[in-house]
Design an enzyme around this catalytic site. Structure first.
Site, PDB file in Angstrom:
ATOM      1  N   ASP A 110      92.656  18.331  72.851  1.00 61.72           N
ATOM      2  CA  ASP A 110      93.318  16.866  72.484  1.00 61.72           C
ATOM      3  C   ASP A 110      93.168  15.885  73.463  1.00 61.72           C
ATOM      4  OD1 ASP A 110      94.290  18.744  70.641  1.00 61.72           O
ATOM      5  OD2 ASP A 110      96.483  18.307  71.041  1.00 61.72           O
TER       6      ASP A 110
ATOM      7  N   ASP B 290      93.884  22.715  61.025  1.00 62.22           N
ATOM      8  CA  ASP B 290      93.926  23.120  62.391  1.00 62.22           C
ATOM      9  C   ASP B 290      94.165  24.454  62.733  1.00 62.22           C
ATOM     10  OD1 ASP B 290      94.514  22.951  65.269  1.00 62.22           O
ATOM     11  OD2 ASP B 290      96.054  21.283  65.050  1.00 62.22           O
TER      12      ASP B 290
HETATM   13  C1  GLA Z   1      96.660  20.329  67.957  1.00 61.28           C
HETATM   14  C2  GLA Z   1      95.615  19.226  67.352  1.00 61.28           C
HETATM   15  C3  GLA Z   1      96.473  17.930  67.471  1.00 61.28           C
HETATM   16  C4  GLA Z   1      97.633  17.840  66.690  1.00 61.28           C
HETATM   17  C5  GLA Z   1      98.711  19.205  67.229  1.00 61.28           C
HETATM   18  C6  GLA Z   1      99.713  19.236  66.164  1.00 61.28           C
HETATM   19  O1  GLA Z   1      96.996  20.242  69.132  1.00 61.28           O
HETATM   20  O2  GLA Z   1      94.453  19.426  68.105  1.00 61.28           O
HETATM   21  O3  GLA Z   1      95.541  16.888  67.075  1.00 61.28           O
HETATM   22  O4  GLA Z   1      97.459  18.089  65.380  1.00 61.28           O
HETATM   23  O5  GLA Z   1      97.929  20.372  66.966  1.00 61.28           O
HETATM   24  O6  GLA Z   1     100.595  20.455  66.383  1.00 61.28           O
END
Ligand code: GLA
Length: 505
Positions: free
Chosen positions: A331, A271
């Site tokens: 998200d 990520d």
């Molecule tokens: C980002 C990602 C999420 C999750 C969070 C964790 O927002 O897009 O899917 O993994 O980080 O902190």
């Protein structure tokens, strides 16, 4: 008199410009007690200025700075977030103190609280503190990496984030693994049990990363998950810190890949998060590829999931960087507006998806409680039409029979998992009513989606979707064969779907 007043204003302006030039800092204490310093560096030239804002997680350029007396106005530019994000600010200099506010008041009538910076030096060049300095060597010219051979159909499994966020621990992962088996999820194809952010602890003196106290023994956990016929996934970032502020893999890529392989990890979600603080945008693909190479070098098959929110048209380079899947959006939330906007926006991305490399419109929210079962059926049907990874995000232990039935509908799963690996696309849109098509290895899947708030009568003619007259039409939620004439018509519930599989034997 007027001339005198003008001279006074000018004098203030000139002295403020000189005052502004230099380095200013804001020190805050984070929720976990960590010290977070934000640095502003201003370079002045007459009544204008440029500069940068640096935090531990990102750097922004300062543009269009203007000084009038002790008042300043400027924009910040961030090149990744929302593609190219510009935010406008205003401020006031009072000696060694500078108060900054967003130029436009926040929505909802709340008053914004100014941040107050203190001048720490007249230095106009930003030198990051040693713990934030970029330490990587320049990447060689980017060359595509050979596919790792994994994820020939879209990955299926479960991930902790949507339901548990930071409240995930060893005991919960084991209990979820048990429930994946007892609920029939594993046998329906959900094999990956993925731990998302907040498992990370500290590095030891040799730089090896350890889990935090929520995960006492990762290898033992992997053994347990494997003993259930499941696989274990983990999460990290190419940056120094993850999105939740935990330790990332920057500068430790090979070492972390080895650690995960030793634990028995089978899947990595990687990520971006804070990586903009250390990588230029041109380095995003190579930074991902660095981890892909590190995973390959371990010799253990580990699926690589890229998570950078769809920035920089990731579909055009995600596979070349070694990704088996890549997020295409920010998200998802457990809400009809979020799910439907993301899902229906995926039209057009089908060209880059296929066996081994998939578009990922984010994990499932099915069963998290804020959508109706009809909406969750739409969510599952749409993700399957998109050949999207099916990564459940609910508390599998507490799933109602209705939710279990949605998640384990094998006829719908078969659409997602079809070996042709073609991503579906929209063929018609009439207001809230959409018809989607997904080519299959032995026919075609057709989705009649009603995004509207009222039930609607929907019709589709096979000719209009370019399909030959089928020998058989199967309703995948009704679990029955329906008449196979020249068209199909049904009353589709509000926010609902009719999903069909056409066979041409
Ligand atoms: C980002 C990602 C999420 C999750 C969070 C964790 O927002 O897009 O899917 O993994 O980080 O902190």
């Amino acid at each position: 008199m007027q001339i005198f007043a003008f001279c006074l204003v000018l004098a203030t302006a000139v002295s403020s410009a000189a005052d502004l030039a230099g380095t200013w800092k804001l020190e805050q204490t984070g929720r976990n007690g960590q010290r977070r310093v934000t640095t502003y560096v201003f370079k002045t030239g007459g009544e204008t200025f440029t500069g940068l804002v640096a935090t531990p997680t990102e750097q922004r350029e300062i543009l269009h700075g203007v000084i009038r007396g002790n008042q300043i106005a400027f924009d910040t530019h961030f090149e990744f977030y929302e593609a190219n994000r510009i935010d406008s600010y205003k401020g006031e200099i009072n000696g060694e103190q500078l108060s900054i506010l967003p130029a436009n008041p926040p929505q909802g009538g709340r008053a914004a609280t100014p941040i107050v910076l203190r001048k720490t030096s007249n230095e106009t060049v930003y030198t990051p503190p040693p713990e934030l300095a970029r330490t990587h060597k320049p990447f060689p010219p980017f060359q595509p990496i050979a596919p790792n051979g994994l994820a020939q159909t879209p990955p299926m499994g479960w991930n902790s984030w949507n339901k548990f966020a930071g409240r995930i621990d060893d005991a919960t992962v084991r209990a979820i693994a048990d429930a994946m088996v007892s609920s029939g999820m594993r046998d329906a194809g959900y094999v990956y049990v993925n731990i998302d952010d907040t498992w990370e602890g500290a590095r030891d003196s040799r730089g090896s990363l350890h889990p935090n106290s929520k995960f006492p023994d990762m290898k033992a956990l992997a053994d347990y998950v494997h003993s259930k016929g499941l696989k274990l996934g983990i999460y990290s970032s190419p940056g120094r810190t993850t999105c939740a502020g935990f330790e990332g893999s920057y500068g430790h890529e090979e070492q972390d890949a080895k650690t995960w392989a030793e634990w028995g990890i089978d899947y990595l979600k990687y990520d971006w998060c804070s990586a903009s603080a250390v990588y230029h945008r041109d380095e995003m693909a190579p930074a991902y590829q660095k981890m892909a190479r590190a995973l390959l070098a371990t010799g253990r098959p580990i699926v690589l999931s890229l998570c950078q929110y769809g920035w920089l048209d990731v579909g055009t380079w995600g596979a070349a960087a070694g990704g088996n899947l890549w997020r295409t959006t920010g998200d998802i939330r457990d809400a009809w507006d979020s799910m439907s906007r993301i899902g229906f926006d995926q039209d057009g991305r089908e060209k880059v998806a296929g066996p081994g490399h998939w578009n990922d419109p984010d994990m499932l929210e099915i069963g998290n409680g804020a959508m109706t079962d009809a909406e969750y059926r739409t969510h599952f049907s749409l993700w399957s039409m998109l050949a999207a990874p099916l990564i459940a995000g609910n508390d599998v232990r507490a799933a109602t029979p209705g939710i279990r039935e949605i998640l384990t509908n094998r006829e719908v799963i078969a659409i997602d998992q079809d070996k042709l690996g073609a991503q579906g696309f929209r063929v018609r849109r009439d207001g809230a009513l959409e018809v989607w098509k997904k080519p299959l290895s032995d026919g075609v899947a057709v989705g009649l989606f009603n995004r509207g708030a009222q039930a609607a009568w929907m019709t589709v003619k096979w000719a209009e979707i370019g399909a030959a007259a089928p020998s058989k039409v199967r309703d995948l939620w009704g679990h029955e064969d329906v008449s196979a004439g020249a068209e199909f018509a049904a009353d589709v519930p509000a926010h609902g779907v009719a999903l069909l599989r056409l066979r041409h034997d």
